[in-house]
Design an enzyme around this catalytic site. Sequence first.
Site, PDB file in Angstrom:
ATOM      1  N   ASP A  83       0.850  -1.193   0.000  1.00 16.98           N
ATOM      2  CA  ASP A  83       0.000   0.000   0.000  1.00 16.98           C
ATOM      3  C   ASP A  83       0.892   1.252   0.000  1.00 16.98           C
ATOM      4  OD1 ASP A  83      -2.412   1.397   0.215  1.00 16.98           O
ATOM      5  OD2 ASP A  83      -2.392   1.357   2.408  1.00 16.98           O
ATOM      6  N   HIS A 186      -7.679   9.698   4.243  1.00 14.04           N
ATOM      7  CA  HIS A 186      -7.353   8.647   5.219  1.00 14.04           C
ATOM      8  C   HIS A 186      -7.790   9.065   6.627  1.00 14.04           C
ATOM      9  CE1 HIS A 186      -4.059   7.567   2.197  1.00 14.04           C
ATOM     10  NE2 HIS A 186      -4.899   6.546   2.204  1.00 14.04           N
ATOM     11  N   GLY A 187      -7.942   8.080   7.486  1.00 15.03           N
ATOM     12  CA  GLY A 187      -8.151   8.363   8.899  1.00 15.03           C
ATOM     13  C   GLY A 187      -9.617   8.443   9.311  1.00 15.03           C
ATOM     14  N   HIS A 217      -9.347   4.863  -2.084  1.00 12.31           N
ATOM     15  CA  HIS A 217      -8.643   4.922  -0.790  1.00 12.31           C
ATOM     16  C   HIS A 217      -9.531   5.666   0.206  1.00 12.31           C
ATOM     17  CE1 HIS A 217      -4.429   3.626  -1.754  1.00 12.31           C
ATOM     18  NE2 HIS A 217      -5.038   3.554  -2.926  1.00 12.31           N
TER      19      HIS A 217
HETATM   20  P1  13P Z   1      -9.018   4.511   5.751  1.00 12.97           P
HETATM   21  O1  13P Z   1      -8.146   5.384   6.608  1.00 12.97           O
HETATM   22  O2  13P Z   1     -10.292   5.179   5.400  1.00 12.97           O
HETATM   23  O3  13P Z   1      -9.235   3.183   6.344  1.00 12.97           O
HETATM   24  O4  13P Z   1      -8.235   4.302   4.361  1.00 12.97           O
HETATM   25  C1  13P Z   1      -7.193   3.368   4.265  1.00 12.97           C
HETATM   26  C2  13P Z   1      -6.453   3.461   2.994  1.00 12.97           C
HETATM   27  O5  13P Z   1      -6.821   4.124   2.048  1.00 12.97           O
HETATM   28  C3  13P Z   1      -5.194   2.686   2.920  1.00 12.97           C
HETATM   29  O6  13P Z   1      -4.506   2.895   1.723  1.00 12.97           O
HETATM   30  O1  G3H Z   2      -2.758   4.607   3.630  1.00 17.36           O
HETATM   31  C1  G3H Z   2      -2.721   4.668   4.835  1.00 17.36           C
HETATM   32  C2  G3H Z   2      -2.948   3.507   5.683  1.00 17.36           C
HETATM   33  O2  G3H Z   2      -3.957   3.793   6.590  1.00 17.36           O
HETATM   34  C3  G3H Z   2      -1.664   3.048   6.327  1.00 17.36           C
HETATM   35  O3  G3H Z   2      -1.348   3.761   7.469  1.00 17.36           O
HETATM   36  O4  G3H Z   2       1.106   4.193   7.230  1.00 17.36           O
HETATM   37  O5  G3H Z   2      -0.036   4.283   9.463  1.00 17.36           O
HETATM   38  O6  G3H Z   2       0.334   2.091   8.331  1.00 17.36           O
HETATM   39  P1  G3H Z   2       0.097   3.575   8.168  1.00 17.36           P
HETATM   40 ZN    ZN Z   3      -4.556   4.889   0.977  1.00 20.34          ZN
END
Ligand code: 13P
Ligand code: G3H
Ligand code: ZN
Length: 334
Positions: A83, A186-187, A217
């Site tokens: 990812d 994200h988040g 995402h």
């Molecule tokens: P969320 O933070 O909405 O779970 O998204 C995760 C994500 O896009 C990881 O690449």
């Molecule tokens: O893309 C973001 C994911 O939530 C991964 O988060 O880099 O804290 O593992 P992280």
């Molecule tokens: Zn992501």
Amino acid sequence: MPIVPMKQILDEAIKGEYGVGAFNVNNMEQIQGIMQAASETKSPLIIQASRGALKYTKMLYLKYLMVAAAEDNPDIPIALHLDHGNNFETCKQAIELGFSSVMIDGSLKEDSKTHTTFEENVEVTAKVVEYAHKFGVTVEGELGTLGGIEDGVGSGSILLTDPADAERFVKLTGVDALALAIGTSHGAYKFKQAPVLAMDIISEVKKRLPDTPLVMHGSSSVPESLVDIINKYGGNIQHAMGVPIKSIQEAIKRGVKKINVDTDGRLAITGAIRKYMAEHPEVIDPRDYFGEARKAVYETVKSKMIDFGTAGHAGDYKPKTLSDMIEIYKSKQK
Ligand code: 13P
Ligand code: G3H
Ligand code: ZN
């Protein structure tokens, strides 16, 4: 079942008109909870590791947990995916580790914060595609940027994907799947009021690129029920808001096939551990509360597999190997 190329899992999802969850993992309990959900619902799935997850687990530990998941679930097609790879080297490393898919996030520079130009994005993405396809490995690219800064990934300002650029980008790079920016981040704090997503962008890109699986995402729903458990047992999560399941289902109908979820797993784990610890102050055996966390991940992921329409599709097709994919990519070049 051997580890399956992500391209096959997503191409089959286009044919079957359903979405596939891509769940972020960092430890054994998350992987086991997700696998139990996949096994019970008979769902193909994508397990993904961020750079942070690889660092936390010193890579090898996570690799073998993922391999164990595949060996323990011979009837479930599983893709192992990197990812948000931030440069060519990180993607190469993941391929060496045995991942069947990588994301090169060329929408941002290596610092994962600064925007790149379209040309810079094409250059790094095409380089990863050229390398990965020699090993039969799938590549996801990204065009446009998400808005979130909570987790250190994202530029802090949203740049929605332009559909005409998306078409050019896929043709110039040869990526197998494309992440679009349609207003998610994200988040746990995605929106301040009722979420508005640019669904038209998905439809327009799908019209131009009917065979390219699209990726969303920032797809956690941040369910109130999970936030409430955390807050009830001493946490402090205020004004959190995610993407409603209905919006995800609409995005799937319009062409999104890979749905990235990390935050909801984090919320489920945190709530389960807080609750268990509060209700059992005498407990010192980590298996007790980690076991509860595993169960919470299982329940959260299971409901998503049903809601995304993935349930029941694990046995639809014979899995391809990376060697099969090498030949497929070679024949496309001719
Ligand atoms: P969320 O933070 O909405 O779970 O998204 C995760 C994500 O896009 C990881 O690449
Ligand atoms: O893309 C973001 C994911 O939530 C991964 O988060 O880099 O804290 O593992 P992280
Ligand atoms: Zn992501």
